[in-house]
Motif scaffolding. Structure first.
Motif, mmCIF file in Angstrom:
data_model
loop_
_atom_site.group_PDB
_atom_site.id
_atom_site.type_symbol
_atom_site.label_atom_id
_atom_site.label_comp_id
_atom_site.label_asym_id
_atom_site.label_seq_id
_atom_site.Cartn_x
_atom_site.Cartn_y
_atom_site.Cartn_z
ATOM 1 N N GLU A 1 4.464 -4.307 -25.072
ATOM 2 C CA GLU A 1 3.228 -3.976 -25.778
ATOM 3 C C GLU A 1 3.435 -3.970 -27.282
ATOM 4 O OE1 GLU A 1 0.177 -1.224 -23.932
ATOM 5 O OE2 GLU A 1 2.020 -0.445 -23.015
ATOM 6 N N LYS A 2 4.563 -3.414 -27.720
ATOM 7 C CA LYS A 2 4.846 -3.382 -29.150
ATOM 8 C C LYS A 2 5.065 -4.800 -29.677
ATOM 9 C CE LYS A 2 7.568 -0.187 -30.913
ATOM 10 N NZ LYS A 2 8.807 0.540 -31.301
ATOM 11 N N GLU A 3 5.753 -5.636 -28.916
ATOM 12 C CA GLU A 3 6.004 -7.013 -29.340
ATOM 13 C C GLU A 3 4.681 -7.764 -29.529
ATOM 14 O OE1 GLU A 3 8.672 -10.905 -27.935
ATOM 15 O OE2 GLU A 3 8.637 -9.075 -26.716
ATOM 16 N N ILE A 4 3.752 -7.577 -28.590
ATOM 17 C CA ILE A 4 2.446 -8.224 -28.705
ATOM 18 C C ILE A 4 1.667 -7.637 -29.873
ATOM 19 C CG2 ILE A 4 0.229 -8.555 -27.545
ATOM 20 C CD1 ILE A 4 1.834 -8.705 -24.898
ATOM 21 N N ASP A 5 1.730 -6.320 -30.050
ATOM 22 C CA ASP A 5 1.058 -5.673 -31.182
ATOM 23 C C ASP A 5 1.547 -6.245 -32.514
ATOM 24 O OD1 ASP A 5 -0.450 -4.062 -29.560
ATOM 25 O OD2 ASP A 5 0.802 -2.269 -29.813
ATOM 26 N N VAL A 6 2.852 -6.491 -32.614
ATOM 27 C CA VAL A 6 3.410 -7.046 -33.851
ATOM 28 C C VAL A 6 2.841 -8.434 -34.106
ATOM 29 C CG1 VAL A 6 5.535 -7.904 -34.921
ATOM 30 C CG2 VAL A 6 5.499 -5.646 -33.871
ATOM 31 N N HIS A 7 2.731 -9.252 -33.066
ATOM 32 C CA HIS A 7 2.112 -10.565 -33.228
ATOM 33 C C HIS A 7 0.680 -10.434 -33.737
ATOM 34 C CE1 HIS A 7 4.691 -13.889 -32.016
ATOM 35 N NE2 HIS A 7 5.214 -13.132 -31.073
ATOM 36 N N MET A 8 -0.069 -9.492 -33.157
ATOM 37 C CA MET A 8 -1.458 -9.308 -33.577
ATOM 38 C C MET A 8 -1.529 -8.888 -35.042
ATOM 39 S SD MET A 8 -3.136 -10.022 -30.822
ATOM 40 C CE MET A 8 -1.820 -11.007 -30.103
ATOM 41 N N GLU A 9 -0.758 -7.870 -35.404
ATOM 42 C CA GLU A 9 -0.788 -7.346 -36.769
ATOM 43 C C GLU A 9 -0.308 -8.395 -37.771
ATOM 44 O OE1 GLU A 9 -1.726 -4.376 -38.224
ATOM 45 O OE2 GLU A 9 -2.691 -3.901 -36.319
ATOM 46 N N ALA A 10 0.742 -9.131 -37.413
ATOM 47 C CA ALA A 10 1.278 -10.147 -38.328
ATOM 48 C C ALA A 10 0.235 -11.218 -38.619
ATOM 49 C CB ALA A 10 2.537 -10.774 -37.732
ATOM 50 N N SER A 11 -0.553 -11.564 -37.612
ATOM 51 C CA SER A 11 -1.612 -12.559 -37.818
ATOM 52 C C SER A 11 -2.772 -11.989 -38.615
ATOM 53 C CB SER A 11 -2.098 -13.079 -36.465
ATOM 54 O OG SER A 11 -1.095 -13.849 -35.831
ATOM 55 N N LEU A 12 -3.210 -10.791 -38.267
ATOM 56 C CA LEU A 12 -4.366 -10.191 -38.936
ATOM 57 C C LEU A 12 -4.076 -9.892 -40.412
ATOM 58 C CD1 LEU A 12 -5.591 -7.746 -36.138
ATOM 59 C CD2 LEU A 12 -6.779 -9.791 -36.952
ATOM 60 N N ARG A 13 -2.856 -9.471 -40.717
ATOM 61 C CA ARG A 13 -2.506 -9.125 -42.097
ATOM 62 C C ARG A 13 -2.100 -10.336 -42.930
ATOM 63 N NH1 ARG A 13 1.449 -3.846 -42.014
ATOM 64 N NH2 ARG A 13 0.486 -2.683 -40.278
ATOM 65 N N GLY A 14 -1.975 -11.507 -42.303
ATOM 66 C CA GLY A 14 -1.532 -12.681 -43.030
ATOM 67 C C GLY A 14 -0.031 -12.749 -43.200
ATOM 68 N N ILE A 15 0.683 -11.822 -42.568
ATOM 69 C CA ILE A 15 2.148 -11.865 -42.601
ATOM 70 C C ILE A 15 2.635 -13.162 -41.959
ATOM 71 C CG2 ILE A 15 4.215 -10.812 -41.558
ATOM 72 C CD1 ILE A 15 2.801 -8.090 -41.964
ATOM 73 N N ASN A 16 1.937 -13.587 -40.913
ATOM 74 C CA ASN A 16 2.242 -14.845 -40.241
ATOM 75 C C ASN A 16 1.018 -15.755 -40.326
ATOM 76 O OD1 ASN A 16 3.078 -16.947 -38.629
ATOM 77 N ND2 ASN A 16 2.746 -15.856 -36.709
ATOM 78 N N PRO A 17 0.992 -16.687 -41.276
ATOM 79 C CA PRO A 17 -0.161 -17.591 -41.405
ATOM 80 C C PRO A 17 -0.223 -18.657 -40.316
ATOM 81 C CG PRO A 17 1.112 -17.442 -43.463
ATOM 82 C CD PRO A 17 1.953 -16.864 -42.371
#
Length: 557
Positions: free
Chosen positions: A244-260
């Protein structure tokens, strides 16, 4: 004729569109993240495009523009975490003493009782040509639990305290998906093989906070962007640790622009089983949830399974024994009947399935499993996958093509392990056939190349180079008959990747209406000496028409 609208115009470039006709161009216009015009001229005709004071104009000064690279199989989450791990690779380490010295230094500045994590050691590259033992790890620190993963990702070594923390003693038994190394006296020697055994340790290692993971993910994403990658597949989400945390990190990284980058997630099958995190989901439901949570930046790729291990760890399932040990031929991770049933269930729920298969016996088993699922419920455009396909025979490749099963090839094996496949693991004949790309072309197989980062460094151009040249570390051509041409290799990391991701209408080639996802290269890979392809530098990366990476001093406005 209406004027082409543009908020970005790229001029004076050598543009490889990699479309169906392999057209070339000189300039391109973009509006709202989509390509609106393409011209052969180095600058678009003034009467065909509307350039205003708000239009950004970028002069490539003769550099090459290609579609953004699509890496269809790597482990960006694991790569991000490993940023803080101890590097036990060869080079820089030459022998066991070098690794032990590095471990000892890390222990000296780490509080007693805290875990020491390392990665990348390769027993066959060390001067001693053997695994490190838990006693040797104990000698540098009995007070820290130590866990060091093998370069293959399919084995590890640990010290006595780590075994104690994992609750494992001499009475432990092996399982089909994981087992433990033992010495000549039958005692545990510290070596751990495959995920079911390794996860007993990794589950005991404290999880970083989400913010720490996001910081690490930021660094990893920047590395990927610097290599021109615009779409990426994390290929074993939930394999270990907190899913769950791994998926949350993917979500947050995309939403914050950390991962374009756009992200595709392979969800490990145990999370999709009856008692798993997504046990009652259809593929459509899970894909929609991931998309909704990320504003469309993260999508479901597939359900991920493993049917064997690593050739280097002698855990891949081969039809004939290993060249270096005639007593071993590896093992399948799942009995065929149960395997068939699980694939049929996932297929019926609408999942595209991706299965790790290195050994030819595992590849054959996977093909049989797919055939069983497709016989029960035919689906024309399933795009099920086999991952790595290292030792697939010509007959295996033909069967894959007939079933519509795609292959994602770990081509970097040729360079990084080619000699050892030839001398140790597979022998000359089988080694010359690893990653049989020419067979894939012959049988019209949908295929891509991948890095499997962090198993090998992230670099699409290196993978293209490996596919075209098939050179080993020592400069030997391994299986010349399986080489492919440069354009096909480039397509395997662009438009073929888009097809594999069900995204060919939006990505993978430079065509009007598609997303403006580009990589800027300092040279044209189709015009340089093929042996120089891996040395071409990426000057810039665009996602949705926005420059998300710029090499200092290049790509001018």
């Amino acid at each position: 004729m209406s004027m082409v609208q543009a908020d970005l115009v790229i001029t004076n470039g050598g543009i490889l569109t990699l479309d169906q006709d392999n057209n070339r161009a000189g300039s391109v216009a973009v509006k709202d993240g989509r390509i609106t015009g393409i011209w052969q001229e180095s600058e678009p005709p003034k009467n065909e495009v509307s350039i205003t004071g708000q239009t950004q104009v970028i002069d490539l000064d003769g550099a090459t523009l290609i579609p953004g690279f699509i890496d269809t199989h790597n482990h960006i989450s694991a790569y991000a975490r490993m940023k803080s791990f101890l590097n036990c690779s060869t080079p820089p380490n030459r022998n066991i003493a070098d690794i032990l010295s590095s471990v000892q230094k890390r222990c000296e500045r780490t509080q007693k009782g805290e875990w020491i994590n390392g990665f990348g050691y390769d027993d066959t590259m060390l001067e001693e040509a053997r695994h490190i033992t838990k006693e040797e790890l104990d000698s540098v620190s009995p007070d820290h639990p130590i866990f060091i993963s093998h370069i293959s990702g399919h084995s590890a070594i640990a010290n006595s305290l780590a075994f104690e923390k994992a609750g494992i003693d001499e009475s432990v038994s092996d399982s089909q998906g994981g087992y433990f190394g033992r010495d000549d006296n039958g005692q545990l020697n510290g070596v751990i093989f495959e995920s079911l055994a390794m996860e007993r340790f990794t589950k005991k290692i404290p999880e970083p906070t989400k913010e720490d993971l996001l910081e690490q993910f930021d660094e990893a994403a920047q590395d990927y962007l610097a290599h021109g990658i615009t779409m990426n597949t994390d290929s074993a989400v939930g394999m270990s640790g907190d899913a769950e945390k791994e998926i949350d990190v993917h979500m947050e990284a995309s939403l914050r622009g950390i991962n374009p980058m756009r992200s595709q997630l392979m969800i490990v099958h145990k999370l999709l089983q009856k008692n798993g995190l997504f046990g009652d989901y259809t593929a459509k439901q899970l894909d929609q949830e991931l998309s909704d949570r990320s504003n469309g930046r993260v999508k479901l790729d597939s359900a991920k399974l493993f049917q064997d291990g690593s050739i280097q760890a002698l855990t891949s399932a081969l039809r004939e024994p290993y060249y270096c040990d005639k007593q071993k031929s590896g093992q399948l991770f799942h009995d065929q009947k149960a395997f068939n049933e699980e694939l049929a269930d996932l297929h019926t729920r609408g999942f595209r399935i991706a299965i790790h298969g290195n050994g030819d016996r595992a590849i054959g088993s996977i093909i049989d499993g797919y055939a069983h699922a497709l016989d029960a419920e035919p689906r024309a455009d399933h795009r099920h996958r086999i991952e790595h396909v290292q030792t697939g025979t010509k007959q295996d490749i033909e069967k894959m093509g007939n079933l519509g099963v795609a292959g994602s090839f770990f081509i970097n094996h040729v360079y990084y392990w080619g000699e050892r496949h030839k001398r140790l693991f597979l022998g000359p004949d089988r080694a010359s056939r690893i990653s049989p790309l020419a067979d894939a072309v012959e049988h019209n197989l949908l295929f891509t190349l991948h890095s499997d980062c962090p198993i090998t460094p992230i670099s699409p151009l290196f993978s293209v180079w490996a596919a075209v040249n098939r050179l080993t570390r020592e400069g030997e051509v391994l299986g010349a008959e399986q080489r492919i041409d440069v354009v096909t290799a480039l397509k395997s990391m662009t438009i073929y990747g888009a097809y594999l991701n069900f995204d060919e209408a939006n990505a993978g080639s430079i065509e009007v209406g598609k997303r403006a996802d580009f990589a800027v290269l300092e040279a044209d890979p189709t015009k340089v000496d093929p042996k120089e392809i891996k040395d071409i530098k990426v000057q810039g990366t665009f996602v949705d028409g926005e420059m998300v990476y710029r090499k200092e001093g290049v790509v001018t406005e």
